[in-house]
Design a protein around this motif. Structure first.
Motif, PDB file in Angstrom:
ATOM      1  N   ASP A 180       0.840  -1.212   0.000  1.00 46.09           N
ATOM      2  CA  ASP A 180       0.000   0.000   0.000  1.00 46.09           C
ATOM      3  C   ASP A 180       0.872   1.257   0.000  1.00 46.09           C
ATOM      4  OD1 ASP A 180      -2.243  -1.544   0.006  1.00 46.09           O
ATOM      5  OD2 ASP A 180      -2.644  -1.347   2.155  1.00 46.09           O
ATOM      6  N   ASP A 181       1.923   1.228   0.843  1.00 48.33           N
ATOM      7  CA  ASP A 181       2.830   2.394   0.904  1.00 48.33           C
ATOM      8  C   ASP A 181       3.492   2.631  -0.453  1.00 48.33           C
ATOM      9  OD1 ASP A 181       2.190   2.525   3.541  1.00 48.33           O
ATOM     10  OD2 ASP A 181       4.061   1.637   4.282  1.00 48.33           O
ATOM     11  N   ILE A 182       3.944   1.521  -1.060  1.00 48.50           N
ATOM     12  CA  ILE A 182       4.592   1.647  -2.371  1.00 48.50           C
ATOM     13  C   ILE A 182       3.599   2.195  -3.390  1.00 48.50           C
ATOM     14  CG2 ILE A 182       5.600   0.327  -4.284  1.00 48.50           C
ATOM     15  CD1 ILE A 182       6.909  -1.486  -2.170  1.00 48.50           C
ATOM     16  N   GLU A 183       2.373   1.705  -3.306  1.00 42.42           N
ATOM     17  CA  GLU A 183       1.349   2.170  -4.262  1.00 42.42           C
ATOM     18  C   GLU A 183       1.142   3.682  -4.147  1.00 42.42           C
ATOM     19  OE1 GLU A 183      -2.314  -0.007  -4.270  1.00 42.42           O
ATOM     20  OE2 GLU A 183      -3.366   1.613  -5.279  1.00 42.42           O
ATOM     21  N   ASP A 184       1.106   4.192  -2.904  1.00 41.83           N
ATOM     22  CA  ASP A 184       0.932   5.637  -2.711  1.00 41.83           C
ATOM     23  C   ASP A 184       2.062   6.415  -3.397  1.00 41.83           C
ATOM     24  OD1 ASP A 184      -1.327   5.166  -1.278  1.00 41.83           O
ATOM     25  OD2 ASP A 184      -0.386   5.360   0.698  1.00 41.83           O
ATOM     26  N   LEU A 185       3.300   5.928  -3.174  1.00 45.19           N
ATOM     27  CA  LEU A 185       4.449   6.631  -3.757  1.00 45.19           C
ATOM     28  C   LEU A 185       4.425   6.544  -5.284  1.00 45.19           C
ATOM     29  CD1 LEU A 185       7.210   5.411  -1.254  1.00 45.19           C
ATOM     30  CD2 LEU A 185       6.263   7.705  -1.431  1.00 45.19           C
ATOM     31  N   VAL A 186       4.096   5.349  -5.775  1.00 41.83           N
ATOM     32  CA  VAL A 186       4.033   5.156  -7.232  1.00 41.83           C
ATOM     33  C   VAL A 186       2.983   6.086  -7.849  1.00 41.83           C
ATOM     34  CG1 VAL A 186       3.212   3.524  -8.986  1.00 41.83           C
ATOM     35  CG2 VAL A 186       4.918   2.791  -7.339  1.00 41.83           C
ATOM     36  N   THR A 187       1.829   6.164  -7.181  1.00 35.42           N
ATOM     37  CA  THR A 187       0.747   7.006  -7.702  1.00 35.42           C
ATOM     38  C   THR A 187       1.199   8.463  -7.797  1.00 35.42           C
ATOM     39  OG1 THR A 187      -0.836   5.525  -6.645  1.00 35.42           O
ATOM     40  CG2 THR A 187      -1.671   7.654  -7.361  1.00 35.42           C
ATOM     41  N   THR A 188       1.850   8.924  -6.730  1.00 38.14           N
ATOM     42  CA  THR A 188       2.294  10.322  -6.742  1.00 38.14           C
ATOM     43  C   THR A 188       3.385  10.536  -7.788  1.00 38.14           C
ATOM     44  OG1 THR A 188       1.916  10.314  -4.364  1.00 38.14           O
ATOM     45  CG2 THR A 188       3.084  12.208  -5.258  1.00 38.14           C
ATOM     46  N   TYR A 189       4.335   9.591  -7.817  1.00 38.50           N
ATOM     47  CA  TYR A 189       5.496   9.808  -8.693  1.00 38.50           C
ATOM     48  C   TYR A 189       5.138   9.701 -10.177  1.00 38.50           C
ATOM     49  CZ  TYR A 189      10.306   9.754 -10.300  1.00 38.50           C
ATOM     50  OH  TYR A 189      11.489  10.083 -10.928  1.00 38.50           O
ATOM     51  N   GLY A 233      10.604  10.272  -5.567  1.00 40.73           N
ATOM     52  CA  GLY A 233      11.370   9.282  -6.337  1.00 40.73           C
ATOM     53  C   GLY A 233      12.381   8.561  -5.465  1.00 40.73           C
ATOM     54  N   HIS A 234      13.077   9.321  -4.624  1.00 35.64           N
ATOM     55  CA  HIS A 234      14.065   8.700  -3.718  1.00 35.64           C
ATOM     56  C   HIS A 234      13.362   7.769  -2.725  1.00 35.64           C
ATOM     57  CE1 HIS A 234      17.477  10.892  -5.201  1.00 35.64           C
ATOM     58  NE2 HIS A 234      16.855  12.050  -5.028  1.00 35.64           N
ATOM     59  N   GLN A 235      12.241   8.245  -2.199  1.00 39.86           N
ATOM     60  CA  GLN A 235      11.495   7.413  -1.236  1.00 39.86           C
ATOM     61  C   GLN A 235      11.048   6.102  -1.885  1.00 39.86           C
ATOM     62  OE1 GLN A 235       8.227   9.422   0.847  1.00 39.86           O
ATOM     63  NE2 GLN A 235       9.279  11.355   0.505  1.00 39.86           N
ATOM     64  N   LEU A 236      10.552   6.230  -3.102  1.00 40.32           N
ATOM     65  CA  LEU A 236      10.057   5.046  -3.823  1.00 40.32           C
ATOM     66  C   LEU A 236      11.177   4.046  -4.065  1.00 40.32           C
ATOM     67  CD1 LEU A 236       7.884   3.556  -5.442  1.00 40.32           C
ATOM     68  CD2 LEU A 236       8.401   5.027  -7.385  1.00 40.32           C
ATOM     69  N   ARG A 237      12.294   4.561  -4.500  1.00 43.02           N
ATOM     70  CA  ARG A 237      13.445   3.699  -4.800  1.00 43.02           C
ATOM     71  C   ARG A 237      13.921   2.945  -3.559  1.00 43.02           C
ATOM     72  NH1 ARG A 237      19.041   5.789  -7.553  1.00 43.02           N
ATOM     73  NH2 ARG A 237      20.437   4.681  -6.176  1.00 43.02           N
ATOM     74  N   VAL A 238      14.000   3.665  -2.448  1.00 41.32           N
ATOM     75  CA  VAL A 238      14.467   3.042  -1.200  1.00 41.32           C
ATOM     76  C   VAL A 238      13.432   2.034  -0.683  1.00 41.32           C
ATOM     77  CG1 VAL A 238      15.040   3.502   1.210  1.00 41.32           C
ATOM     78  CG2 VAL A 238      15.921   4.982  -0.579  1.00 41.32           C
ATOM     79  N   LYS A 239      12.168   2.421  -0.770  1.00 40.53           N
ATOM     80  CA  LYS A 239      11.099   1.540  -0.276  1.00 40.53           C
ATOM     81  C   LYS A 239      11.090   0.221  -1.058  1.00 40.53           C
ATOM     82  CE  LYS A 239       7.439   1.064   2.360  1.00 40.53           C
ATOM     83  NZ  LYS A 239       7.486   1.124   3.806  1.00 40.53           N
ATOM     84  N   ILE A 240      11.229   0.324  -2.357  1.00 39.49           N
ATOM     85  CA  ILE A 240      11.216  -0.887  -3.185  1.00 39.49           C
ATOM     86  C   ILE A 240      12.453  -1.736  -2.912  1.00 39.49           C
ATOM     87  CG2 ILE A 240      11.480  -1.668  -5.580  1.00 39.49           C
ATOM     88  CD1 ILE A 240       9.379   0.298  -6.371  1.00 39.49           C
TER      89      ILE A 240
END
Lengths: 225, 111
Positions: A75-84, A115-122
């Motif tokens: 879910d967290d990744i989805e939020d970041l992906v949606t925004t990015y 983008g940085h958050q998404l990369r680290v989260k993944i």
């Protein structure tokens, strides 16, 4: 005097022996006392069953909690992906060159940060896939790893963290398809509480049926003898 | 270990970003041109293997890896067969395993 003592001892021992024999006989030889065996064995069997079943429930609950954590991470990744991948870049990105050399470019700081958050989260998400190996069937785990690789490729690929980065509904769609596949695999492994209740009901009914068949059988045997 | 060349990506950057110079100073194109290609040239001359260590890198973006390794095939300097047989990607955990799988896929699928 001594003879009296030995006599009384031997009488006592005989009576104890007789008592033990009587209990033994009443428990194991007389069909009339099959209900006593029931009385003794039922709680023991019930306690053993309850112990193992509670262990099993604990295991299932622990497993479900872990799987829920994976769903929550997705879910967290989805939020970041949606925004990015679906946001318009607010600032125009401009390259500045000096003597044919890259000097500076401006980016949308907020989305750059996402983008940085998404990369680290993944990246961190993959740290936990070893745990899933213990929770999933082998086939599901291999499928999950395959999708995990695709998630990495789609979510941080293409124009990710490049100057040409623009919103991309197509890329977003690809990522969501992959994440949906991952969620399905995780949910397949989760045992829904109602499923547990169905199992409990099944075993309770089974246990009652066995007891009633056994009591009918023992009554019939008793009446014949 | 004389017959191998060891490349540590962390020596290039612990947080590589983007495809080319416009994206960052530590991009995939730069890594390919300044690190990978010279190492592969040397490996070709001396019949060595190139070990790429991912240890110490915080994380990768897929765009960086695709540009660096998929770009090797697109640059036409080496055959795909040579790259696949010469490059060895070391991995020590599940995260690095995923990077390794993607790198091999980028090399395999690049045209």
């Amino acid at each position: 005097m001594q003879n009296n003592f030995f006599d009384s001892c031997s009488e006592n021992i005989s009576s104890i022996n007789y008592g033990i024999y009587a209990i033994y006989r009443s428990l194991y030889y007389s069909p009339l006392t099959s209900s006593r065996i029931n009385v003794l064995l039922t709680p023991i069997i019930g306690a053993v069953f309850a112990f193992f079943f509670s262990q099993y429930l604990g295991y299932r609950n622990g497993k479900n909690d872990l799987l829920k954590d994976f769903l929550s991470d997705l879910d967290d990744i989805e939020d970041l992906v949606t925004t990015y991948w679906l946001s318009e870049y607010k600032k125009p990105k401009v390259k500045y060159f000096l003597d044919d050399r890259y000097v500076k470019f401006s980016v949308d700081d907020e989305l750059d940060s996402i983008g940085h958050q998404l990369r680290v989260k993944i990246s961190n998400f993959s740290n936990y896939t070893d745990i899933l190996k213990k929770l999933m069937s082998e086939k599901n785990f291999l499928d999950f790893c395959d999708l995990d690789g695709k998630l990495f490729e789609y979510a941080t690929g293409g124009k990710f963290q490049t100057l040409e980065m623009q919103k991309s509904p197509e890329q977003y769609n690809l990522i969501m398809d992959v994440m949906s596949g991952m969620r399905i695999l995780i949910r397949k492994e989760r045992i829904h509480p109602s499923f547990i209740i169905r199992i409990i009901n099944f075993f309770t009914n089974l246990y009652r049926d066995i007891l009633s068949i056994y009591s009918r059988f023992s009554q019939k045997f008793t009446s014949e003898t | 270990m004389d017959d191998v060349i060891v490349l540590k990506v962390a020596d290039f950057s612990i947080y590589p970003i983007g495809r080319d110079d416009a994206d960052s100073d530590v991009n995939g194109e730069k890594f390919r041109n300044e690190i990978l290609i010279p190492a592969l040239n040397e490996a070709q001359k001396l019949s060595k293997k190139v070990y790429v260590s991912l240890d110490g890198v915080l994380s990768f973006g897929s765009s960086f890896l695709e540009e660096a390794f998929g770009g090797l095939v697109r640059s036409k300097r080496f055959t795909k067969l040579f790259i696949e047989s010469t490059l060895v990607i070391e991995c020590h955990n599940s995260v690095q395993k995923r990077y390794k799988d993607r790198i091999l896929a980028y090399i395999r699928n690049a045209k």
